[in-house]
Motif scaffolding. Structure first.
Motif, short mmCIF file in Angstrom:
data_model
loop_
_atom_site.label_atom_id
_atom_site.label_comp_id
_atom_site.label_asym_id
_atom_site.label_seq_id
_atom_site.Cartn_x
_atom_site.Cartn_y
_atom_site.Cartn_z
N TRP A 1 34.90 19.51 24.73
CA TRP A 1 33.77 19.28 23.84
C TRP A 1 32.46 19.47 24.59
O TRP A 1 32.35 19.19 25.79
N GLY A 2 31.44 19.93 23.87
CA GLY A 2 30.09 20.02 24.43
C GLY A 2 29.86 21.18 25.38
O GLY A 2 28.85 21.21 26.07
N LYS A 3 30.76 22.12 25.42
CA LYS A 3 30.63 23.27 26.32
C LYS A 3 30.30 24.57 25.60
O LYS A 3 30.24 25.63 26.21
N GLY A 4 30.13 24.51 24.27
CA GLY A 4 29.79 25.70 23.51
C GLY A 4 30.98 26.58 23.14
O GLY A 4 30.82 27.65 22.57
N ILE A 5 32.18 26.13 23.48
CA ILE A 5 33.38 26.94 23.24
C ILE A 5 33.64 27.12 21.74
O ILE A 5 33.91 28.23 21.28
N ALA A 6 33.56 26.03 20.98
CA ALA A 6 33.81 26.12 19.54
C ALA A 6 32.78 27.01 18.85
O ALA A 6 33.13 27.84 18.01
#
Length: 107
Positions: A26-31
């Motif tokens: 979460w919070g890494k821009g992956i989604a």
């Protein structure tokens, strides 16, 4: 995990987008990046004109993913979802082919 659910018949130029990412990522821009890539494939390869997603109102992070990817808030379907015997509204977000084309010009 992510994907497009292609619709049928009179909705055949639309798809529902769905995604899930494990908490350690979460919070890494992956989604957001996965959503953008799926939209590119949907609009440019599959000939879609509309991609949409429904979001639980308590899932603010998912709403943010869609907004960062260029989706627009469209509507609320009242009392449309049930999870663990709790009824929720469904927050609908969408991106059209025109919005996709416009977002590409801004990059």
């Amino acid at each position: 995990m992510c994907g497009l659910v292609l619709q049928q018949d009179i909705f055949r130029k639309s798809a529902e987008i769905g995604y899930w990412i494990g908490e350690p990522f979460w919070g890494k821009g992956i989604a957001t990046e996965a959503v953008r890539l799926l939209c590119q494939m949907g609009f440019e390869k599959l000939g879609l004109v509309r991609i949409y997603a429904g979001v639980f109102p308590i899932n603010v992070a998912s709403m943010r993913v869609l907004e960062k990817a260029g989706f627009q808030f469209e509507s609320i379907a009242k009392k449309a979802l049930i999870k663990r015997e709790v009824i929720y509204d469904d927050y609908i977000y969408r991106m059209t082919i025109e919005e996709w084309e416009s977002s590409k010009k801004k990059v």
